[in-house]
Design a protein around this motif. Structure first.
Motif, PDB file in Angstrom:
ATOM      1  N   ASP A  76      14.941   4.788  -5.135  1.00  0.00           N
ATOM      2  CA  ASP A  76      15.706   4.267  -6.264  1.00  0.00           C
ATOM      3  C   ASP A  76      17.177   4.594  -6.057  1.00  0.00           C
ATOM      4  O   ASP A  76      17.522   5.745  -5.786  1.00  0.00           O
ATOM      5  N   GLY A  77      18.008   3.596  -6.164  1.00  0.00           N
ATOM      6  CA  GLY A  77      19.447   3.808  -6.037  1.00  0.00           C
ATOM      7  C   GLY A  77      19.844   4.394  -4.699  1.00  0.00           C
ATOM      8  O   GLY A  77      20.750   5.206  -4.631  1.00  0.00           O
ATOM      9  N   PRO A 107      11.872   1.587 -10.516  1.00  0.00           N
ATOM     10  CA  PRO A 107      12.450   2.046  -9.257  1.00  0.00           C
ATOM     11  C   PRO A 107      12.539   0.871  -8.280  1.00  0.00           C
ATOM     12  O   PRO A 107      11.889  -0.157  -8.476  1.00  0.00           O
ATOM     13  N   ASP A 108      13.332   1.029  -7.221  1.00  0.00           N
ATOM     14  CA  ASP A 108      13.442  -0.019  -6.212  1.00  0.00           C
ATOM     15  C   ASP A 108      12.110  -0.262  -5.522  1.00  0.00           C
ATOM     16  O   ASP A 108      11.720  -1.397  -5.289  1.00  0.00           O
ATOM     17  N   SER A 109      11.401   0.825  -5.201  1.00  0.00           N
ATOM     18  CA  SER A 109      10.091   0.687  -4.557  1.00  0.00           C
ATOM     19  C   SER A 109       9.305   1.986  -4.668  1.00  0.00           C
ATOM     20  O   SER A 109       9.872   3.051  -4.894  1.00  0.00           O
TER      21      SER A 109
END
Length: 166
Positions: free
Chosen positions: A67-68, A44-46
Motif C-alpha cells: 500500500d502506498g 490496499p494496493d494488493s
C-alpha cells in the motif's frame, strides 16, 4: 522530538468466515482486503498470500500487503473453528525496513542530514502501544530510538530519539 508518522495500517482484526474447513489463498486475500478497507477507509494496493490456510485452531499464514509503495506483513491465524465457519485473527506488522527508513527520513528532516545508519531488531506491531527499540548512529555517536504505535484515526507511530548517546 520527531514528528509522528502516519501509516494506513490495521491492528488486530477478528472476523468469522464461512468455509469448507480450508480457506483458499483467494479467500484469505479477499478477507484481508475487506478488513483493512473497513478499518482504514481505503483498500490496499494488493495483498498476496503464499497458499491456502487449514481451518485448524492456531494454524497461521503470513501474507504481504502492499500500500502506498510500502509492504507490510499480515499474519492470519485461525482463532476458532465451529461448523462451517472459522474465526480469523488478522494482524499487520510494519516492516523493519519501513521503520528504519522512516526514522532516517525523520532525522534528516529534523537536523538536515541523514544518520550514518539505523538498525531495528524486527518489525513493529500495529497494535496500539506496541514499542520497538532501535538504534541510530550520527556523527560517530549511537543513540537509542523508541518507536511507539498509536492510533489517531489510522495507525501512526511516534519516533523518539534519546537525548544522550549510549
Amino acid at each position: 522530538m520527531l514528528a509522528p508518522l502516519l501509516l494506513t495500517a490495521a491492528a488486530l482484526i477478528s472476523c468469522s468466515v464461512p468455509t469448507d474447513r480450508n480457506l483458499t489463498r483467494e479467500q484469505l486475500q479477499d478477507q484481508i482486503v475487506e478488513k483493512v478497507t473497513q478499518q482504514s477507509g481505503a483498500p490496499p494496493d494488493s495483498v498476496s498470500c503464499p497458499g491456502d490456510l487449514t481451518a485448524t485452531v492456531g494454524a497461521s499464514l503470513d501474507c504481504t500487503l502492499a500500500d502506498g509503495g510500502q509492504q507490510r506483513r499480515v499474519s492470519v491465524t485461525v482463532g476458532g473453528a465451529e461448523g462451517d465457519r472459522i474465526e480469523l485473527h488478522i494482524q499487520q506488522r510494519i516492516a523493519e525496513k519501513t521503520v528504519t527508513e522512516q526514522i532516517a527520513d525523520q532525522v534528516n528532516r529534523q537536523i538536515g542530514r541523514a544518520p550514518e545508519w539505523v538498525s531495528c531488531p524486527g518489525d513493529l506491531s500495529a497494535d496500539s502501544g506496541a514499542t520497538l527499540r532501535c538504534e541510530l548512529r550520527d556523527s560517530g555517536q549511537t543513540y537509542g530510538v523508541t518507536v511507539t504505535t498509536v492510533h489517531r484515526g489510522g495507525v501512526t507511530f511516534d519516533i523518539r530519539v534519546d537525548q544522550q548517546p549510549q
